[in-house]
Design a protein around this motif. Structure first.
Motif: not given
Length: 267
Positions: A135-137, A155-159, A168-169, A187-191
């Motif tokens: 999880r991204c800050d 970088g790559t993000t994932a849901v 998806y990535f 904390a953000t909603p992005v991984f």
């Protein structure tokens, strides 16, 4: 149970040719190549039976053997690290229950990220592969957004769904964030998808037989081949424990990674 880490590395990187041998300065001023630091990250993982560098380039082979790594030479036709891992496993004659792909551009990978994947496959016998997500800050998200604004591939993000199955990535920042004003530690909603994979050997062998699909080709993300073939990818959320994480994708990432090395006190 045998566990193998393969570090795939090539010299002819599209975005950053020769990056495997780029020197990175640590906290004490010591310079070590990217592939050397990635090998050290692999050596720090517990429960591993063997670590090998898989490459098609004699310069990387020579450098890796120079710092004591085992090297498996693979063909130049490998299209990505997963294909190179499959070829390396075949060259070694198999004999492992789990194969880990710790990509050669991820020297900041904490050992517990990799150990979490081993635990996930042991806990879910039907799972074919697993990969960590972080999880991204606000600070990490800011780095992603800065890269996209500058039209850099970052970088790559994932849901993923409620049970951790990847949806998806992307190299884009997903899900869409309408407000980028996040506190550095919030904390953000992005991984952030961490470029490490754990495979069953059967999944790795199947992957090598499949042709790349359109999404993999558009995004340049090897793991999408599994999703396009309806093979689930298990996302495993990991905790950074206060450590910053970043891969080396572009020349602009070198000072960022060196800063993190200094902050972490890594030689």
């Amino acid at each position: 149970m045998g566990v193998l880490i393969v570090i795939p590395a090539r010299f002819a990187s599209v975005r950053y040719p020769g990056k495997a041998l780029v020197p990175l300065t640590g906290a004490t001023g010591q310079k070590k190549s990217l592939i050397h630091r990635s090998w050290e990250a692999a050596q720090a993982v517990s429960g591993i039976d063997r670590v090998v560098v898989a490459t098609d380039d004699d310069r990387i082979r020579s450098a890796a053997e120079g710092f004591g790594a085992d090297v498996v030479m693979t063909s130049s036709t490998c299209r990505n690290g997963t294909e190179r891992c499959a070829e390396a496993l075949e060259a070694l004659g198999g004999g492992y229950d789990i194969v880990l792909n710790l990509q050669g551009d991820a020297p900041l990978t904490p050992p517990w990220f990799v150990e979490a994947l081993i635990d996930a496959l042991n806990a879910h016998p039907v799972a074919e592969m697993a990969t960590p997500v972080l999880r991204c800050d606000g600070r990490a998200l800011g780095g992603f957004l800065d890269d996209r604004r500058a039209e850099r591939v970052g970088g790559t993000t994932a849901v993923f769904g409620a049970e951790g199955k990847a949806l998806y990535f992307s190299k884009e920042v997903i899900p869409h964030i309408s407000n980028s004003l996040w506190d550095d530690t919030q904390a953000t909603p992005v991984f952030h998808h961490v470029g490490v994979y754990a495979y069953r050997p059967s999944a790795l062998a199947a992957y090598a037989r499949w042709t790349p699909g359109p999404l993999e080709q558009l995004e340049g993300l090897e793991q999408l081949r599994f999703l396009e073939r309806d093979h689930p990818v298990q996302c495993v959320e990991v905790d950074a424990r206060g450590r910053q994480f970043w891969e080396l994708n572009n020349p602009e990432d070198v000072p960022r990674i060196e800063r993190i090395l200094r902050e972490c006190g890594m030689d």
